[in-house]
Design a protein around this motif. Sequence first.
Motif, mmCIF file in Angstrom:
data_model
loop_
_atom_site.group_PDB
_atom_site.id
_atom_site.type_symbol
_atom_site.label_atom_id
_atom_site.label_comp_id
_atom_site.label_asym_id
_atom_site.label_seq_id
_atom_site.Cartn_x
_atom_site.Cartn_y
_atom_site.Cartn_z
ATOM 1 N N LEU A 207 0.784 -1.230 0.000
ATOM 2 C CA LEU A 207 0.000 0.000 0.000
ATOM 3 C C LEU A 207 0.819 1.286 0.000
ATOM 4 O O LEU A 207 0.500 2.214 -0.767
ATOM 5 C CB LEU A 207 -0.980 -0.043 1.182
ATOM 6 N N VAL A 210 1.815 2.161 -3.482
ATOM 7 C CA VAL A 210 0.688 2.618 -4.302
ATOM 8 C C VAL A 210 0.327 4.056 -3.942
ATOM 9 O O VAL A 210 0.125 4.903 -4.817
ATOM 10 C CB VAL A 210 -0.538 1.700 -4.115
ATOM 11 N N GLN A 211 0.275 4.348 -2.651
ATOM 12 C CA GLN A 211 -0.084 5.704 -2.227
ATOM 13 C C GLN A 211 0.948 6.723 -2.715
ATOM 14 O O GLN A 211 0.602 7.831 -3.100
ATOM 15 C CB GLN A 211 -0.204 5.770 -0.700
ATOM 16 N N ILE A 213 2.920 6.469 -5.444
ATOM 17 C CA ILE A 213 2.773 6.647 -6.893
ATOM 18 C C ILE A 213 1.610 7.601 -7.170
ATOM 19 O O ILE A 213 1.714 8.536 -7.955
ATOM 20 C CB ILE A 213 2.513 5.290 -7.601
ATOM 21 N N ARG A 214 0.509 7.360 -6.470
ATOM 22 C CA ARG A 214 -0.674 8.203 -6.676
ATOM 23 C C ARG A 214 -0.372 9.663 -6.334
ATOM 24 O O ARG A 214 -0.791 10.584 -7.034
ATOM 25 C CB ARG A 214 -1.834 7.666 -5.844
#
Lengths: 408, 408
Positions: A207, A210-211, A213-214
């Motif tokens: 996670l 992912v956070q 990259i976002r």
Amino acid sequence: MQDTPRGARLHIAIFGRRNAGKSSLINALTNQNIALVSDVPGTTTDPVYKAMEILPIGPVVIIDTAGIDDEGELGALRVERTLQVLNKTDLALMVIDQAAGVSDWEEGLVAELKKRNIPVIGVVNKIDMGQPAAAETLNWTKRLAIPMVAVSAKTKQGVEELKRQMIKHAPENWEGPPILGDLITGGDTVVLVTPIDSAAPKGRLILPQVQAIRDVIDQDAIAVVVKETQLADALANLRQPPRLVVTDSQAFKHVAAVTPDDVTLTSFSILFARYKGDLETLVAGAKAIDGLKPGDRVLIAEGCTHHRQKDDIGTVKIPRWLQQKVGGELKFEWVSGGNFPTDLEQYQLIVHCGACMLNRREMLYRLAVAREKGVPIVNYGVLIAYVHGILPRVLMPFPAARRVLDGK
Amino acid sequence: MQDTPRGARLHIAIFGRRNAGKSSLINALTNQNIALVSDVPGTTTDPVYKAMEILPIGPVVIIDTAGIDDEGELGALRVERTLQVLNKTDLALMVIDQAAGVSDWEEGLVAELKKRNIPVIGVVNKIDMGQPAAAETLNWTKRLAIPMVAVSAKTKQGVEELKRQMIKHAPENWEGPPILGDLITGGDTVVLVTPIDSAAPKGRLILPQVQAIRDVIDQDAIAVVVKETQLADALANLRQPPRLVVTDSQAFKHVAAVTPDDVTLTSFSILFARYKGDLETLVAGAKAIDGLKPGDRVLIAEGCTHHRQKDDIGTVKIPRWLQQKVGGELKFEWVSGGNFPTDLEQYQLIVHCGACMLNRREMLYRLAVAREKGVPIVNYGVLIAYVHGILPRVLMPFPAARRVLDGK
């Protein structure tokens, strides 16, 4: 579709006396029949955390309180449960049955909320059953001194107005700082080094990656995602060097060797220590490791009860590293889940997990309790960087925290 | 930590007569007390899908069958439920109570499994209660003609041997092709264009994007993740052009204009159409849109029952596009969830969702049923690419599918 992480959701606690209509209000807000609705007082038996979507507010966690209402658990347990909820509440709704009105119970709880600067909205419910007199309503508003909305959870009358009030009163910046968005600008390139170890679920990324990259693409920047073995190639293929390199701590040594000295380098752990808490406090906690002596007491606190792996970080690795550093035995105690003790004076150090299951408000509360008791507190990520000697470099983007480390 | 997607897990169905010990066996395999264990026959009342970790096999979905055992639902409903489970089973365990032995029921179900080329292992359970005679065991083995393991779910005797047999008999390549890993080699750069629209959860990426990034780095390649507005900058900053550009369909027009013609370009939808199914069949289905006439019947099938948004793809957008293309009214029918009708002859076209909640085996089954009935089938992603005229270019990496489109 993946969910918004729980820690990044607005936490809304629904308070109210038994049978005030807490569960029906949750249904009305979400247009779903998730909460069990019943006329028998006390259907809900525990505070329940429900991740849901309230349009147009967005992803929230609803804390459906019970056992802590006026007829719930008595005495110490009730107080403790109430405090646990208050410690993570971003916005509170106080549900009042129009037939029952406002009592000392509502007044006391609203005072506790105000003491913590938690915004609270009064919700006069069940107006389909009868309308309270204007004078009475004015009296309640005066007594609680909070914004009040009249609704019927049953017919949905007033529910849209309540949502508007919730948006209006939701605290700004409840999410805290961005993960890394404030360190970059549009058009920048950010390299994210993501070793794939056995802990990464098959076919996915963990996670925090992912956070991150976002957050990069939300800033109109460009994310380059690589394993540590491809970092040199990736850097060589860029005409303009990256604005920032972020690495998993376990690959730090290799990444630090490959990344030019003038490129800002940090770690996911440091970014998330800041995102979830207060980096300076945690760096000060890491420095306190130097002052530990054999026989000292260390509290290791985890926000959830997870499945322990063989070489578990909290029960095996951190105790080993700390004892190696101290050169003798330390006395360890462990707590996990929603409980965080307040009698911290007995410890010389608190080591907290990364708090992925806690929201920022709760982590800040725990840091505040530790500071108040004068006990240093560090988290897993900052501790790991410190004992491996990489903390100075990964604090490059955070000069205030770096000054704490350097004792300036 | 994020979970492995359900579609990427090995689906293991546990069959067995009532009280054969299906639930206890699941507990023994997972070392958890998740399944309710009871001596009362029929505790489990529905096939239940449980995502879990069986070490050292990895992430699996256990299908805990019931209602379809020997005393469950009768007649047509039982048959239908059994078929629904068989359509997604990668590996089956047939649990046999050692005291009860093998009956016609086990023999019939094993024959159905074999007909579908689903590997099945016989599990003679409850050997702590008594050991069947050798002659009897030999007779069962002969009758079913499958590998047999004797276990006690209670004492765990034989469970490790069962896991070894499960690894040995699990079908190879049950996951199907990689998402894009076979299109690239180590050191390549892959650009992933990920518009952030309102459907993306706050602070996260949608699952196909995460899976694609992971597949890139698993190949020792470099993933560059950008919004469409940063694509030109990102390409300009690369010394070597990317091996592949993958875009969300909604940004295709802009991305196609910015990406040099000699760079291979495709879309997430096309990659996942292949990953989950059979690209050539779906492209042939898209071509069949040209042959639709007003009044034709179209079945729209979704793998799950999701919350419908205002401009829902399956109920609003696709019907609109198809009717525009046909220049008249079409007759639409919708099915969702685990049900997929077999009386497909009445339709001129089947439009299937992206199958994110279905595993590959089930999607291949649905494609096979459609082919058998001679009904063209397309999925959302391929249909969208086709009606927007981008299908020829996004099929660049897939020459066989491109030949189907070109009618060669």
